[in-house]
Design a protein around this motif. Structure first.
Motif, PDB file in Angstrom:
ATOM      1  N   ILE A  74       0.448   5.918  -2.369  1.00 31.26           N
ATOM      2  CA  ILE A  74       1.302   4.735  -2.395  1.00 31.26           C
ATOM      3  C   ILE A  74       2.017   4.588  -1.065  1.00 31.26           C
ATOM      4  N   LEU A  75       1.972   3.385  -0.529  1.00 28.59           N
ATOM      5  CA  LEU A  75       2.748   3.066   0.672  1.00 28.59           C
ATOM      6  C   LEU A  75       4.065   2.418   0.249  1.00 28.59           C
ATOM      7  N   GLU A  76       5.120   2.837   0.922  1.00 28.20           N
ATOM      8  CA  GLU A  76       6.453   2.294   0.646  1.00 28.20           C
ATOM      9  C   GLU A  76       7.059   1.808   1.957  1.00 28.20           C
ATOM     10  N   MET A  87      19.012  -3.507   1.161  1.00 27.44           N
ATOM     11  CA  MET A  87      17.801  -2.737   1.445  1.00 27.44           C
ATOM     12  C   MET A  87      16.691  -3.293   0.559  1.00 27.44           C
ATOM     13  N   THR A  88      15.586  -3.646   1.173  1.00 28.28           N
ATOM     14  CA  THR A  88      14.445  -4.199   0.450  1.00 28.28           C
ATOM     15  C   THR A  88      13.260  -3.258   0.616  1.00 28.28           C
ATOM     16  N   THR A  89      12.631  -2.913  -0.489  1.00 30.47           N
ATOM     17  CA  THR A  89      11.460  -2.020  -0.434  1.00 30.47           C
ATOM     18  C   THR A  89      10.244  -2.714  -1.042  1.00 30.47           C
ATOM     19  N   PHE A  90       9.086  -2.426  -0.484  1.00 30.94           N
ATOM     20  CA  PHE A  90       7.807  -2.911  -0.998  1.00 30.94           C
ATOM     21  C   PHE A  90       6.905  -1.698  -1.202  1.00 30.94           C
ATOM     22  N   THR A  91       6.304  -1.572  -2.363  1.00 33.89           N
ATOM     23  CA  THR A  91       5.386  -0.458  -2.607  1.00 33.89           C
ATOM     24  C   THR A  91       4.093  -0.988  -3.219  1.00 33.89           C
ATOM     25  N   TRP A  92       2.979  -0.323  -2.897  1.00 32.29           N
ATOM     26  CA  TRP A  92       1.687  -0.673  -3.482  1.00 32.29           C
ATOM     27  C   TRP A  92       0.731   0.495  -3.300  1.00 32.29           C
ATOM     28  N   ASN A  93      -0.229   0.610  -4.207  1.00 29.00           N
ATOM     29  CA  ASN A  93      -1.203   1.690  -4.121  1.00 29.00           C
ATOM     30  C   ASN A  93      -2.357   1.295  -3.203  1.00 29.00           C
ATOM     31  N   ILE A  94      -2.874   2.283  -2.462  1.00 27.03           N
ATOM     32  CA  ILE A  94      -3.945   2.005  -1.504  1.00 27.03           C
ATOM     33  C   ILE A  94      -5.280   2.619  -1.924  1.00 27.03           C
TER      34      ILE A  94
END
Length: 221
Positions: A74-76, A87-94
């Motif tokens: 997962i990238l964060e 604070m804003t975070t975006f996560t998704w699996n690669i």
């Protein structure tokens, strides 16, 4: 989905970078910072790579080889604005993207009604490109996401208490048990629904194949 921490934004910001490991994050295997940057307007940008366990539901295991990876990468990405305290975070699996992609966006900001509290606005999108079972996988992914959110919040609370010199371990354990039972109930209901959808999709596919075979036989006659 909106959640609250009864802690200031500064405290939550500090805890965010120290939230692993904790008793509720056993599914998180590794974390590595791969990029860190300060922009000219003094915002902080970062990218981290997380490795988490990724156990498939039993009904989905038959769709994939036995040697498929049981971990998900997962990238964060995070954007921190210290002046406006957001604070804003975006996560998704690669990996496993064909099976399922889960994207999440979180915004941490000062609560407008209580400046000593921090508000978290969480959004998530679950998608699958597998023909015939995508809806079942989305149902399962949503249930797992909700379960992981519960663990994330409890882990965050644990780290916040630890940083503030508190140790409500008994309360946390009891709360975790209750949350775990609720998560199990949600996951079980979603799994049963996913099984039903998967079975219907399989039945429909078999019917289509039988119809095609009958049409081919009629053409040969």
């Amino acid at each position: 989905m909106v959640k609250y921490f009864r802690s200031s934004w500064d405290q939550v910001f500090a805890a965010f970078w120290q939230r692993y490991p904790n008793p509720y994050s056993k599914h998180v295997l590794t974390e590595d910072t791969v990029h860190w940057e300060e922009t000219p307007d003094q915002n902080l940008l970062s990218r981290r790579l997380l490795t988490k366990t990724n156990r498939m539901p039993r009904w989905a295991e038959r769709l994939f080889p036995a040697n498929v990876a049981h971990s998900v990468y997962i990238l964060e990405d995070s954007i921190v604005d210290p002046q406006n305290q957001t604070m804003t975070t975006f996560t998704w699996n690669i990996n496993h993207a064909r099976l399922m992609v889960v994207k999440e966006r979180c915004v941490y900001c000062v609560n407008s009604d209580n400046s000593g509290w921090t508000e978290i606005r969480r959004e998530a999108w679950v998608s699958s490109s597998l023909f015939g079972v995508s809806r079942a996988i989305q149902e399962f992914g949503l249930a797992r996401f909700k379960s992981n959110v519960t663990k994330t919040m409890k882990g965050f609370e644990y780290i916040l208490a630890k940083l503030q010199g508190e140790a409500p371990s008994r309360t946390l354990v009891e709360t975790a048990k209750e949350a775990k039972e609720k998560a199990k109930e949600t996951a079980l209901a979603a799994t049963e629904k996913a099984k039903d959808l998967a079975n219907k999709a399989a039945t429909k596919q078999q019917q289509q194949q039988q119809q095609q075979q009958q049409q081919q036989q009629q053409q040969l006659v």
